[in-house]
Write a protein that holds these residues in place. Structure first.
Motif, short mmCIF file in Angstrom:
data_model
loop_
_atom_site.label_atom_id
_atom_site.label_comp_id
_atom_site.label_asym_id
_atom_site.label_seq_id
_atom_site.Cartn_x
_atom_site.Cartn_y
_atom_site.Cartn_z
N UNK A 167 21.70 16.38 102.34
CA UNK A 167 22.54 15.43 103.07
C UNK A 167 22.58 15.78 104.56
N UNK A 168 22.75 17.05 104.89
CA UNK A 168 22.80 17.46 106.30
C UNK A 168 21.47 17.18 106.99
N UNK A 169 20.36 17.45 106.29
CA UNK A 169 19.05 17.18 106.87
C UNK A 169 18.85 15.70 107.12
N UNK A 170 19.33 14.86 106.20
CA UNK A 170 19.16 13.42 106.36
C UNK A 170 19.96 12.90 107.55
N UNK B 87 20.79 14.50 110.16
CA UNK B 87 20.19 14.97 111.42
C UNK B 87 18.85 14.30 111.68
N UNK B 88 18.02 14.14 110.64
CA UNK B 88 16.70 13.54 110.84
C UNK B 88 16.80 12.09 111.27
N UNK B 89 17.71 11.33 110.65
CA UNK B 89 17.79 9.88 110.92
C UNK B 89 18.60 9.58 112.17
N UNK B 90 19.74 10.27 112.34
CA UNK B 90 20.66 9.92 113.43
C UNK B 90 20.88 11.04 114.45
N UNK C 143 27.30 1.49 107.71
CA UNK C 143 25.85 1.29 107.61
C UNK C 143 25.11 2.62 107.67
N UNK C 144 25.54 3.51 108.56
CA UNK C 144 24.91 4.83 108.66
C UNK C 144 25.08 5.62 107.37
N UNK C 145 26.26 5.54 106.80
CA UNK C 145 26.52 6.25 105.55
C UNK C 145 25.66 5.70 104.43
N UNK C 146 25.58 4.38 104.31
CA UNK C 146 24.81 3.76 103.23
C UNK C 146 23.32 4.09 103.35
N UNK C 147 22.79 4.04 104.55
CA UNK C 147 21.37 4.34 104.74
C UNK C 147 21.07 5.81 104.44
N UNK D 295 19.10 10.16 98.04
CA UNK D 295 18.83 9.94 96.62
C UNK D 295 17.36 9.63 96.36
N UNK D 296 16.67 9.08 97.34
CA UNK D 296 15.22 8.93 97.23
C UNK D 296 14.55 10.30 97.22
N UNK D 297 15.01 11.20 98.08
CA UNK D 297 14.46 12.56 98.12
C UNK D 297 14.68 13.26 96.78
N UNK D 298 15.84 13.06 96.19
CA UNK D 298 16.14 13.66 94.89
C UNK D 298 15.19 13.14 93.82
N UNK D 299 14.96 11.82 93.78
CA UNK D 299 14.09 11.22 92.78
C UNK D 299 12.63 11.63 92.96
N UNK D 300 12.26 12.00 94.15
CA UNK D 300 10.87 12.40 94.41
C UNK D 300 10.56 13.79 93.86
#
Length: 410
Positions: free
Chosen positions: A115-118, A120-123, A149-153, A159-164
Motif C-alpha cells: 500500500x505504501x509503495x502504491x 508513493x509510486x502513483x501519487x 478517487x486517489x484512494x479507489x485507484x 489488489x492487482x499486485x496481490x493477484x499477480x
C-alpha cells in the motif's frame, strides 16, 4: 539471575524466524531465566522462532513447554520471552508459536509495504509512520489531503499486485550493496541491513516477517482516512481481516434493514428520514419546554413574596439541572425586572444554587453567593445579576435558603 551457559556473553539468540518465517514449532536449549526491573519473569533461548516486537510489527505469542509466552522483546541481541511461570532448567525446550497471530501479522505487514509503495509510486505520497493494531492498521501519509478517487485507484492497484502473485524475498545486504537496489525509503541502520523485496514493485529495509508471495496477503481494503495534524491517516486491513470486516459490516447492515424496514440500497434514505424526524421532534420538545417554563415563570411571579419591600421568588427542587434553573431564573427576571430569584436544587449529597436579580435592582448576586457558599463548603461564580454555585449537603435546604435571604435583605 540464573545463567545456564557460561559462554552466552559471546553469542546472541539464533533467529529462526529469519531462516524460516513459516516455522511454527522448534526445539532449543534454555540459556537463562531472570526478571526485568518490573519483576516480569523471562527466559532466553539458544534459538527461537518467536518474533520480538520491532519495526512496527507486534511480538509473537505461544508456549514454551506448555508455559504461556505473552510478550517477546529484543534487548542488545538478547531475545526475552516473558512467561507466566518459570521453566524446568533440566528439560529440553519445545516452542510453539501462535500461527494465526503470526500469519495475520505477516499479511498486515506485507500489505502495508504494498500500500505504501502504491501511494508513493502513483501519487508521490510518502508514508511517514505505520501502526499494526489488533483490529486494523494505519499508515500516515505526508500529504495534507486525500481524495476518494486517489484512494479507489490505489486500492485497485494494490489488489492487482496481490493477484499477480509476485515474489516477496528477504535478503541481508551490506551498505556497499545498497547501490544495486532502488529503495523506497531511507534506511535507519548501516549494519545488519535486511531488505524485503516485492518483485518489480518495492524494495524496503525491514526486520519483520513476510509471506513468500503477494498472493498470501489475500486482499487489502482501505476502510477510511482522516486528517492527522498536517498529514492523512489511512485505516486499512489485509488478508483474513478483510473477511472479518465484511462479516461484521454485513451483520450490521442486515440488522439495520430489519430495524429501518428498508433494503440495503435504501438504508441511507431511511436513516436520513429518521434523523430529520428526530430533529423535528427535538424542536417540538424544546418549544413545549419553553412554554412550560414560561407558564412556570408566570406562576412564580404571581406568588412572589414581599419581604422588606422586596419581591422574592424562592424555591427548592430535587435533582433539577442547574442549566434549567438558570434558564427559568432568567425568564422570570426578564418578565419582572424588580424581582430577586433564589433557586436551590438538592442532588444526592450536593446543593446547587442559582441567584438572579432583575435589571431594576442593584443587589450584587455574585457577592450574595460568595457570602453564603462557606456555609456548605462550596464554590461558585457569576456576575452582578446572575451567579451560580454548589457545595456539600451538610445543612437543611431550608436553612440554606434562610441564609440567602438574610444576606440579600439585610
Amino acid at each position: 539471575m540464573k545463567f545456564l551457559k557460561s559462554e552466552w556473553n559471546l553469542m546472541t539468540t539464533e533467529k529462526i524466524y529469519y531462516d524460516d518465517q513459516y516455522k511454527q514449532s522448534f526445539k532449543t536449549n534454555l540459556v537463562k531465566q531472570d526478571q526485568n526491573e518490573d519483576g516480569r519473569l523471562y527466559v532466553v533461548l539458544e534459538k527461537t522462532a518467536f518474533y520480538p516486537t520491532g519495526g512496527g510489527q507486534p511480538h509473537d505469542t505461544g508456549t514454551l513447554n506448555d508455559v504461556q509466552v505473552y510478550d517477546v522483546e529484543e534487548i542488545d541481541g538478547e531475545i526475552r520471552h516473558y512467561v507466566e511461570r518459570s521453566l524446568d532448567e533440566h528439560e529440553n525446550i519445545v516452542g510453539q508459536i501462535s500461527w494465526e497471530r503470526r500469519f495475520d501479522h505477516m499479511q498486515q505487514h506485507s500489505g502495508q509495504h504494498i500500500l505504501s509503495a502504491a501511494f508513493e509510486d502513483v501519487y508521490g505520497y510518502k508514508t511517514i509512520s505505520f501502526h499494526l493494531g489488533k483490529d486494523h492498521c494505519t499508515i500516515d501519509l505526508e500529504v495534507p489531503n486525500l481524495t476518494e478517487e486517489e484512494v479507489n485507484q490505489t486500492e485497485t492497484l494494490v489488489n492487482e499486485v496481490i493477484l499477480e502473485n509476485r515474489l516477496i524475498e528477504a535478503k541481508w545486504v551490506s551498505e556497499e550493496d545498497l547501490s544495486h537496489y532502488s529503495l523506497r525509503k531511507e534506511l535507519s541502520v548501516s549494519e545488519n541491513i535486511r531488505l524485503v523485496m516485492i518483485s518489480n514493485f518495492d524494495n524496503s529495509g525491514c526486520g519483520g516477517t513476510h509471506p513468500s508471495s503477494t498472493a498470501e496477503v489475500g486482499a487489502i481494503k482501505i476502510l477510511h482516512w482522516e486528517k492527522q495534524k498536517r498529514n492523512i491517516r489511512v485505516y486499512f486491513v489485509c488478508g483474513a481481516r478483510v473477511m472479518k470486516q465484511l462479516q461484521v459490516k454485513h451483520q450490521v447492515i442486515q440488522s439495520l434493514t430489519s430495524v429501518l424496514n428498508a433494503p440495503q440500497e435504501k438504508l441511507i434514505d431511511a436513516a436520513n428520514q429518521i434523523r430529520q424526524y428526530s430533529k423535528n421532534l427535538e424542536k417540538k420538545v424544546d418549544e413545549l419546554k419553553n412554554e412550560l417554563l414560561t407558564y412556570e415563570a408566570n406562576k412564580h411571579i404571581d406568588h412572589a413574596q414581599l419581604k422588606n419591600n422586596q419581591k422574592i421568588v424562592q424555591s427548592i427542587y430535587e435533582n433539577r439541572s442547574i442549566s434549567e434553573l438558570q434558564q427559568l431564573s432568567r425568564l422570570i427576571t426578564s418578565m419582572a425586572s424588580d424581582v430577586i430569584v433564589f433557586f436551590i436544587s438538592e442532588n444526592e449529597d450536593k446543593f446547587q444554587l442559582v441567584c438572579t436579580r432583575g435589571k431594576d435592582l442593584d443587589i450584587n448576586m455574585k457577592q450574595v453567593l460568595k457570602e453564603v457558599l462557606p456555609v456548605i463548603n462550596g464554590k461558585g461564580g457569576g456576575n452582578d445579576s446572575l451567579a451560580q454555585g454548589g457545595g456539600e449537603r451538610i445543612i437543611e435546604a431550608e436553612h440554606l435558603m434562610e441564609e440567602l435571604m438574610k444576606v440579600s435583605l439585610f
